[in-house]
Design an enzyme around this catalytic site. Structure first.
Site, PDB file in Angstrom:
ATOM      1  N   LYS A   1       0.918  -1.166  -0.081  1.00  9.35           N
ATOM      2  CA  LYS A   1       0.062   0.153   0.005  1.00  9.35           C
ATOM      3  C   LYS A   1       0.966   1.266   0.113  1.00  9.35           C
ATOM      4  O   LYS A   1       0.654   2.462  -0.652  1.00  9.35           O
ATOM      5  CB  LYS A   1      -0.887  -0.030   1.284  1.00  9.35           C
ATOM      6  CG  LYS A   1      -2.040  -1.020   1.515  1.00  9.35           C
ATOM      7  CD  LYS A   1      -2.837  -0.684   2.470  1.00  9.35           C
ATOM      8  CE  LYS A   1      -2.224  -0.737   3.761  1.00  9.35           C
ATOM      9  NZ  LYS A   1      -1.573  -2.065   4.337  1.00  9.35           N
TER      10      LYS A   1
ATOM     11  N   ARG B   1      -9.374   1.011   9.237  1.00  7.13           N
ATOM     12  CA  ARG B   1      -9.011  -0.216   9.269  1.00  7.13           C
ATOM     13  C   ARG B   1     -10.047  -1.115  10.021  1.00  7.13           C
ATOM     14  O   ARG B   1      -9.800  -2.191  10.077  1.00  7.13           O
ATOM     15  CB  ARG B   1      -7.725  -0.441  10.052  1.00  7.13           C
ATOM     16  CG  ARG B   1      -6.419  -0.762   9.207  1.00  7.13           C
ATOM     17  CD  ARG B   1      -5.125  -0.714  10.116  1.00  7.13           C
ATOM     18  NE  ARG B   1      -4.116  -1.451   9.458  1.00  7.13           N
ATOM     19  CZ  ARG B   1      -2.968  -0.691   9.259  1.00  7.13           C
ATOM     20  NH1 ARG B   1      -3.008   0.471   9.023  1.00  7.13           N
ATOM     21  NH2 ARG B   1      -2.043  -1.247   8.877  1.00  7.13           N
TER      22      ARG B   1
ATOM     23  N   ARG C   1      11.367  -6.532   3.520  1.00 11.24           N
ATOM     24  CA  ARG C   1      10.876  -5.333   3.282  1.00 11.24           C
ATOM     25  C   ARG C   1      11.712  -4.279   4.178  1.00 11.24           C
ATOM     26  O   ARG C   1      12.140  -4.630   5.354  1.00 11.24           O
ATOM     27  CB  ARG C   1       9.380  -4.874   3.968  1.00 11.24           C
ATOM     28  CG  ARG C   1       9.128  -3.406   4.024  1.00 11.24           C
ATOM     29  CD  ARG C   1       7.592  -3.476   3.930  1.00 11.24           C
ATOM     30  NE  ARG C   1       6.926  -3.374   5.219  1.00 11.24           N
ATOM     31  CZ  ARG C   1       5.635  -3.041   5.558  1.00 11.24           C
ATOM     32  NH1 ARG C   1       5.029  -2.345   4.357  1.00 11.24           N
ATOM     33  NH2 ARG C   1       4.988  -3.071   6.499  1.00 11.24           N
TER      34      ARG C   1
ATOM     35  N   ARG D   1      11.626  -2.868   9.930  1.00  8.21           N
ATOM     36  CA  ARG D   1      10.472  -2.348  11.102  1.00  8.21           C
ATOM     37  C   ARG D   1      10.402  -3.576  12.035  1.00  8.21           C
ATOM     38  O   ARG D   1      10.261  -4.718  11.819  1.00  8.21           O
ATOM     39  CB  ARG D   1       9.071  -2.219  10.644  1.00  8.21           C
ATOM     40  CG  ARG D   1       8.984  -0.835   9.906  1.00  8.21           C
ATOM     41  CD  ARG D   1       7.608  -0.634   9.043  1.00  8.21           C
ATOM     42  NE  ARG D   1       6.364  -1.011   9.765  1.00  8.21           N
ATOM     43  CZ  ARG D   1       5.275  -0.826   9.282  1.00  8.21           C
ATOM     44  NH1 ARG D   1       4.927  -0.088   8.011  1.00  8.21           N
ATOM     45  NH2 ARG D   1       4.102  -1.399   9.867  1.00  8.21           N
TER      46      ARG D   1
ATOM     47  N   ARG E   1      -0.540  -9.337  12.835  1.00  9.91           N
ATOM     48  CA  ARG E   1      -1.086  -8.160  12.036  1.00  9.91           C
ATOM     49  C   ARG E   1      -2.163  -8.654  10.982  1.00  9.91           C
ATOM     50  O   ARG E   1      -3.068  -8.320  10.690  1.00  9.91           O
ATOM     51  CB  ARG E   1       0.015  -7.516  11.343  1.00  9.91           C
ATOM     52  CG  ARG E   1       0.851  -6.645  12.520  1.00  9.91           C
ATOM     53  CD  ARG E   1       2.082  -6.077  11.780  1.00  9.91           C
ATOM     54  NE  ARG E   1       1.779  -4.961  10.931  1.00  9.91           N
ATOM     55  CZ  ARG E   1       2.741  -4.609  10.053  1.00  9.91           C
ATOM     56  NH1 ARG E   1       3.861  -5.212  10.001  1.00  9.91           N
ATOM     57  NH2 ARG E   1       2.503  -3.666   9.132  1.00  9.91           N
TER      58      ARG E   1
HETATM   59  P1  AMP Z   1       0.927   0.282   8.917  1.00 13.88           P
HETATM   60  O1  AMP Z   1       2.355   1.135   8.872  1.00 13.88           O
HETATM   61  O2  AMP Z   1       0.007   1.006   8.263  1.00 13.88           O
HETATM   62  O3  AMP Z   1       1.070  -1.379   8.803  1.00 13.88           O
HETATM   63  O4  AMP Z   1       0.646   0.567  10.486  1.00 13.88           O
HETATM   64  C1  AMP Z   1       1.407  -0.161  11.425  1.00 13.88           C
HETATM   65  C2  AMP Z   1       0.659  -0.092  12.687  1.00 13.88           C
HETATM   66  O5  AMP Z   1       0.118   1.276  13.130  1.00 13.88           O
HETATM   67  C3  AMP Z   1      -0.315  -0.952  12.835  1.00 13.88           C
HETATM   68  O6  AMP Z   1      -0.241  -2.350  12.985  1.00 13.88           O
HETATM   69  C4  AMP Z   1      -1.221  -0.590  13.948  1.00 13.88           C
HETATM   70  O7  AMP Z   1      -0.890  -0.908  15.061  1.00 13.88           O
HETATM   71  C5  AMP Z   1      -1.239   0.790  13.837  1.00 13.88           C
HETATM   72  N1  AMP Z   1      -2.147   1.574  12.912  1.00 13.88           N
HETATM   73  C6  AMP Z   1      -1.997   2.037  11.863  1.00 13.88           C
HETATM   74  N2  AMP Z   1      -3.210   2.556  11.085  1.00 13.88           N
HETATM   75  C7  AMP Z   1      -3.990   2.260  12.030  1.00 13.88           C
HETATM   76  C8  AMP Z   1      -5.550   2.532  12.110  1.00 13.88           C
HETATM   77  N3  AMP Z   1      -6.187   2.873  11.003  1.00 13.88           N
HETATM   78  N4  AMP Z   1      -6.179   1.755  12.847  1.00 13.88           N
HETATM   79  C9  AMP Z   1      -5.698   1.267  14.076  1.00 13.88           C
HETATM   80  N5  AMP Z   1      -4.403   0.977  14.126  1.00 13.88           N
HETATM   81  C10 AMP Z   1      -3.506   1.538  12.994  1.00 13.88           C
END
Ligand code: AMP
Length: 210
Positions: A13, A88, A123, A156, A167
């Site tokens: 994404k 989400r 990644r 990460r 996740r």
């Molecule tokens: P991402 O970089 O988008 O994969 O987000 C990393 C982490 O941030 C996720 O695993 C969640 O812990 C938190 N996070 C990011 N966006 C959201 C969201 N819209 N709702 C809840 N948690 C989020």
């Protein structure tokens, strides 16, 4: 154009969000990046989010909804934006509707689970600007360094295999129902994630131009 990017963690994404933003000259709003910044700078919000993020769980709705509300009110979002990683959950999508935010399209970057874990192990992200790379599919020009800003590339902590599984579980339980939510609104377009980033990009650009 106001867009949402949906997809499992590691589906690409972030990379597709960057491509769309360059093409349409609109900002990407990545809740993951905003939370990681807050964590680095030790803000109250960062402290609240830390444990959830490290466990691969979703941060509570009220925290992320507040972040997005503030960010979309900024002037650079008035001509369009790409939401990367938000909503989400169904309550997050409902909150967006209640804010009166008009969404034009929702792109799902679809990658099957069995490919996700392998992808995640390769990644790397830039510790400074957050740009995303893959050792095999989207390597930086100079090993270990960001093409955009020269920052050091790191893995990460939540990309480690056990956290990735957590996740994915969160994704299937809480985020996947958004597909039918937006399908009912006639906004969902599925883009099949390809091995090569350039091939996925071609499909993404065709989807936003259609
Ligand atoms: P991402 O970089 O988008 O994969 O987000 C990393 C982490 O941030 C996720 O695993 C969640 O812990 C938190 N996070 C990011 N966006 C959201 C969201 N819209 N709702 C809840 N948690 C989020």
């Amino acid at each position: 154009m106001n867009l949402i990017l949906l997809g499992a963690p590691g589906a690409g994404k972030g990379t597709q969000a960057e491509v769309i933003c360059k093409k349409l000259n609109i900002p990407a709003v990545s809740t993951g990046n905003i939370i990681r910044e807050a964590l680095k700078s030790g803000t109250e919000m960062g402290k609240k989010a830390k444990a959830y993020m490290e466990a691969g769980e979703l941060v509570p709705d009220e925290v992320v909804i507040g972040i997005v509300k503030d960010r979309l009110a900024e002037s650079d979002c008035q001509n369009g934006f790409v939401l990367d990683g938000f909503p989400r959950t169904i309550p997050q999508a409902e909150a967006l509707d209640e804010m009166g935010v008009r969404i034009d399209k929702v792109l799902e970057i679809h990658v099957p689970d069995e490919k996700i874990v392998t992808r995640m192990s390769g990644r790397r992200v830039c510790g400074s600007c957050g740009a995303s790379y893959h050792l095999q599919y989207n390597p930086p020009k100079v090993e270990g360094k960001c093409d955009n800003c020269g920052g050091a590339l790191v893995q990460r902590t939540d990309d480690h295999p056990d956290t990735v599984k957590a996740r994915l579980k969160e994704y299937h339980e809480k985020t996947e129902p958004l597909k039918s939510y937006y399908e009912k609104q006639g906004k969902l377009v599925v883009v099949e994630g390809q091995e090569e980033v350039a091939d996925t990009t071609r499909l993404t650009l065709a989807a936003i131009e259609a």
